[in-house]
Design an enzyme around this catalytic site. Structure first.
Site, PDB file in Angstrom:
ATOM      1  N   LYS A   9      27.640  33.764  33.884  1.00 14.37           N
ATOM      2  CA  LYS A   9      27.258  34.630  35.005  1.00 14.37           C
ATOM      3  C   LYS A   9      26.168  35.616  34.567  1.00 14.37           C
ATOM      4  O   LYS A   9      25.897  35.762  33.369  1.00 14.37           O
ATOM      5  CB  LYS A   9      28.515  35.335  35.519  1.00 14.37           C
ATOM      6  CG  LYS A   9      29.584  34.356  36.065  1.00 14.37           C
ATOM      7  CD  LYS A   9      30.798  35.125  36.559  1.00 14.37           C
ATOM      8  CE  LYS A   9      31.839  34.195  37.165  1.00 14.37           C
ATOM      9  NZ  LYS A   9      32.991  34.961  37.726  1.00 14.37           N
ATOM     10  N   TYR A  49      31.908  30.257  46.457  1.00 24.09           N
ATOM     11  CA  TYR A  49      33.040  31.179  46.518  1.00 24.09           C
ATOM     12  C   TYR A  49      33.608  31.271  47.931  1.00 24.09           C
ATOM     13  O   TYR A  49      34.081  32.334  48.343  1.00 24.09           O
ATOM     14  CB  TYR A  49      32.627  32.554  45.988  1.00 24.09           C
ATOM     15  CG  TYR A  49      32.602  32.654  44.463  1.00 24.09           C
ATOM     16  CD1 TYR A  49      33.503  31.926  43.672  1.00 24.09           C
ATOM     17  CD2 TYR A  49      31.708  33.503  43.813  1.00 24.09           C
ATOM     18  CE1 TYR A  49      33.482  32.019  42.286  1.00 24.09           C
ATOM     19  CE2 TYR A  49      31.685  33.604  42.431  1.00 24.09           C
ATOM     20  CZ  TYR A  49      32.580  32.866  41.674  1.00 24.09           C
ATOM     21  OH  TYR A  49      32.579  32.972  40.296  1.00 24.09           O
ATOM     22  N   PHE A  57      36.321  42.463  48.191  1.00 20.20           N
ATOM     23  CA  PHE A  57      35.347  42.558  47.085  1.00 20.20           C
ATOM     24  C   PHE A  57      34.243  41.510  47.179  1.00 20.20           C
ATOM     25  O   PHE A  57      33.393  41.426  46.302  1.00 20.20           O
ATOM     26  CB  PHE A  57      36.060  42.476  45.728  1.00 20.20           C
ATOM     27  CG  PHE A  57      36.993  41.301  45.564  1.00 20.20           C
ATOM     28  CD1 PHE A  57      38.367  41.449  45.754  1.00 20.20           C
ATOM     29  CD2 PHE A  57      36.503  40.052  45.217  1.00 20.20           C
ATOM     30  CE1 PHE A  57      39.234  40.362  45.605  1.00 20.20           C
ATOM     31  CE2 PHE A  57      37.350  38.962  45.058  1.00 20.20           C
ATOM     32  CZ  PHE A  57      38.724  39.119  45.258  1.00 20.20           C
ATOM     33  N   ARG A  85      39.402  26.467  30.981  1.00 30.11           N
ATOM     34  CA  ARG A  85      40.082  27.596  31.637  1.00 30.11           C
ATOM     35  C   ARG A  85      40.864  28.404  30.573  1.00 30.11           C
ATOM     36  O   ARG A  85      40.908  29.630  30.636  1.00 30.11           O
ATOM     37  CB  ARG A  85      41.047  27.093  32.724  1.00 30.11           C
ATOM     38  CG  ARG A  85      40.390  26.403  33.906  1.00 30.11           C
ATOM     39  CD  ARG A  85      39.654  27.305  34.854  1.00 30.11           C
ATOM     40  NE  ARG A  85      40.437  28.387  35.394  1.00 30.11           N
ATOM     41  CZ  ARG A  85      40.008  29.178  36.390  1.00 30.11           C
ATOM     42  NH1 ARG A  85      38.811  28.975  36.967  1.00 30.11           N
ATOM     43  NH2 ARG A  85      40.736  30.186  36.813  1.00 30.11           N
ATOM     44  N   THR A  91      41.453  35.494  34.985  1.00 29.41           N
ATOM     45  CA  THR A  91      40.422  36.092  35.846  1.00 29.41           C
ATOM     46  C   THR A  91      40.352  37.608  35.654  1.00 29.41           C
ATOM     47  O   THR A  91      39.275  38.172  35.472  1.00 29.41           O
ATOM     48  CB  THR A  91      40.745  35.797  37.329  1.00 29.41           C
ATOM     49  OG1 THR A  91      40.955  34.401  37.488  1.00 29.41           O
ATOM     50  CG2 THR A  91      39.620  36.268  38.242  1.00 29.41           C
ATOM     51  N   ARG A 102      36.878  35.991  28.110  1.00 31.45           N
ATOM     52  CA  ARG A 102      37.025  37.196  28.940  1.00 31.45           C
ATOM     53  C   ARG A 102      37.831  38.271  28.200  1.00 31.45           C
ATOM     54  O   ARG A 102      37.522  39.462  28.294  1.00 31.45           O
ATOM     55  CB  ARG A 102      37.689  36.823  30.258  1.00 31.45           C
ATOM     56  CG  ARG A 102      36.745  36.041  31.189  1.00 31.45           C
ATOM     57  CD  ARG A 102      37.523  35.387  32.321  1.00 31.45           C
ATOM     58  NE  ARG A 102      36.660  34.862  33.380  1.00 31.45           N
ATOM     59  CZ  ARG A 102      37.118  34.129  34.392  1.00 31.45           C
ATOM     60  NH1 ARG A 102      38.395  33.826  34.474  1.00 31.45           N
ATOM     61  NH2 ARG A 102      36.278  33.693  35.324  1.00 31.45           N
ATOM     62  N   ASN A 112      33.030  39.151  34.880  1.00 34.51           N
ATOM     63  CA  ASN A 112      33.892  38.547  33.855  1.00 34.51           C
ATOM     64  C   ASN A 112      33.230  37.352  33.166  1.00 34.51           C
ATOM     65  O   ASN A 112      33.889  36.431  32.697  1.00 34.51           O
ATOM     66  CB  ASN A 112      35.259  38.195  34.455  1.00 34.51           C
ATOM     67  CG  ASN A 112      35.140  37.201  35.593  1.00 34.51           C
ATOM     68  OD1 ASN A 112      34.038  36.749  35.918  1.00 34.51           O
ATOM     69  ND2 ASN A 112      36.241  36.828  36.189  1.00 34.51           N
ATOM     70  N   HIS A 115      32.241  31.298  34.727  1.00 32.01           N
ATOM     71  CA  HIS A 115      32.948  30.511  35.741  1.00 32.01           C
ATOM     72  C   HIS A 115      33.283  29.152  35.148  1.00 32.01           C
ATOM     73  O   HIS A 115      32.486  28.565  34.420  1.00 32.01           O
ATOM     74  CB  HIS A 115      32.067  30.299  36.980  1.00 32.01           C
ATOM     75  CG  HIS A 115      32.600  29.211  37.868  1.00 32.01           C
ATOM     76  ND1 HIS A 115      33.601  29.436  38.782  1.00 32.01           N
ATOM     77  CD2 HIS A 115      32.326  27.881  37.923  1.00 32.01           C
ATOM     78  CE1 HIS A 115      33.905  28.274  39.365  1.00 32.01           C
ATOM     79  NE2 HIS A 115      33.144  27.329  38.867  1.00 32.01           N
ATOM     80  N   GLU A 126      31.411  20.898  42.339  1.00 31.96           N
ATOM     81  CA  GLU A 126      30.503  21.899  41.760  1.00 31.96           C
ATOM     82  C   GLU A 126      29.375  21.237  40.961  1.00 31.96           C
ATOM     83  O   GLU A 126      28.231  21.690  40.994  1.00 31.96           O
ATOM     84  CB  GLU A 126      31.311  22.890  40.904  1.00 31.96           C
ATOM     85  CG  GLU A 126      32.187  23.773  41.785  1.00 31.96           C
ATOM     86  CD  GLU A 126      33.194  24.640  41.035  1.00 31.96           C
ATOM     87  OE1 GLU A 126      33.219  24.623  39.790  1.00 31.96           O
ATOM     88  OE2 GLU A 126      33.959  25.344  41.728  1.00 31.96           O
TER      89      GLU A 126
HETATM   90  N1  UDP Z   1      36.968  38.349  41.493  1.00 31.01           N
HETATM   91  C1  UDP Z   1      36.953  39.728  41.653  1.00 31.01           C
HETATM   92  N2  UDP Z   1      38.151  40.369  41.933  1.00 31.01           N
HETATM   93  C2  UDP Z   1      39.327  39.690  42.042  1.00 31.01           C
HETATM   94  C3  UDP Z   1      39.329  38.293  41.890  1.00 31.01           C
HETATM   95  C4  UDP Z   1      38.138  37.647  41.612  1.00 31.01           C
HETATM   96  O1  UDP Z   1      35.900  40.347  41.560  1.00 31.01           O
HETATM   97  O2  UDP Z   1      40.374  40.323  42.302  1.00 31.01           O
HETATM   98  C5  UDP Z   1      35.704  37.648  41.148  1.00 31.01           C
HETATM   99  C6  UDP Z   1      35.613  37.334  39.651  1.00 31.01           C
HETATM  100  O3  UDP Z   1      34.251  37.406  39.253  1.00 31.01           O
HETATM  101  C7  UDP Z   1      36.121  35.910  39.613  1.00 31.01           C
HETATM  102  C8  UDP Z   1      35.495  35.353  40.893  1.00 31.01           C
HETATM  103  O4  UDP Z   1      35.627  36.417  41.834  1.00 31.01           O
HETATM  104  O5  UDP Z   1      35.714  35.222  38.448  1.00 31.01           O
HETATM  105  C9  UDP Z   1      36.155  34.090  41.414  1.00 31.01           C
HETATM  106  O6  UDP Z   1      37.518  34.315  41.614  1.00 31.01           O
HETATM  107  P1  UDP Z   1      38.601  33.209  41.249  1.00 31.01           P
HETATM  108  O7  UDP Z   1      39.899  33.651  41.839  1.00 31.01           O
HETATM  109  O8  UDP Z   1      38.089  31.857  41.625  1.00 31.01           O
HETATM  110  O9  UDP Z   1      38.735  33.360  39.653  1.00 31.01           O
HETATM  111  P2  UDP Z   1      38.201  32.444  38.441  1.00 31.01           P
HETATM  112  O10 UDP Z   1      38.369  31.010  38.865  1.00 31.01           O
HETATM  113  O11 UDP Z   1      36.756  32.822  38.186  1.00 31.01           O
HETATM  114  O12 UDP Z   1      39.071  32.803  37.259  1.00 31.01           O
HETATM  115 MG    MG Z   2      37.735  30.076  40.578  1.00 29.82          MG
END
Ligand code: UDP
Ligand code: MG
Length: 133
Positions: A9, A49, A57, A85, A91, A102, A112, A115, A126
């Site tokens: 990112k 997203y 947010f 992952r 996350t 992370r 964070n 992705h 994707e």
């Molecule tokens: N995000 C955030 N606040 C939250 C959850 C997610 O800002 O409470 C952002 C964060 O950058 C995250 C992205 O949205 O990586 C995508 O969310 P997802 O739940 O898909 O998490 P990921 O798959 O990236 O772990």
């Molecule tokens: Mg995700």
């Protein structure tokens, strides 16, 4: 062999952490088979997203994710989707274990760093969205 879509990112690029993060991916034994730097369009981001569109947010995510270039990669390996992952960590930065990307480098849940696709279907979608294949 399984493939996943990984995206470093804008904060990873701005903080100069691309090399360290790529090293962790390669040290694990996963193979980067394609990569490109680009800046996400609002349309790409809204598709990517879509599951977060109604979250409070979401505007913050949009401004962050379009604030500079990202590094998109196709990463290949056995069980690479789940493996990446695990390498990425949770996350929410406070829940991301030390030793994960992370957990070691992020102290903000939105910014964070990385992705990674969360399932076979999303990985396929994707890779198609960002690499057209
Ligand atoms: N995000 C955030 N606040 C939250 C959850 C997610 O800002 O409470 C952002 C964060 O950058 C995250 C992205 O949205 O990586 C995508 O969310 P997802 O739940 O898909 O998490 P990921 O798959 O990236 O772990
Ligand atoms: Mg995700």
């Amino acid at each position: 062999m399984q493939q996943t879509y990984i995206m470093l990112k804008p904060d990873a690029v701005k903080r100069g952490l691309m090399g360290k993060i790529i090293s962790r991916i390669e040290d694990k034994g996963f193979k980067i088979v394609d990569a490109k730097m680009f800046t996400l369009t609002q349309a790409q981001l809204e598709e990517h997203y879509a599951h977060l569109k109604d979250k409070p947010f979401f505007p913050e995510i949009v401004s962050y994710m379009t604030s500079g270039p990202v590094l998109g990669m196709i990463v290949e390996g056995a069980d690479v989707i789940a493996g990446m992952r695990k390498l990425m960590g949770a996350t929410k930065w406070l829940e991301a274990d030390a030793g994960t990307i992370r957990g070691d480098f992020a102290c903000n849940t939105t910014q964070n760093l990385i992705h990674g696709s969360d399932a076979e279907e999303t990985a396929k979608a994707e890779i198609k969205r960002f690499f057209g294949k």
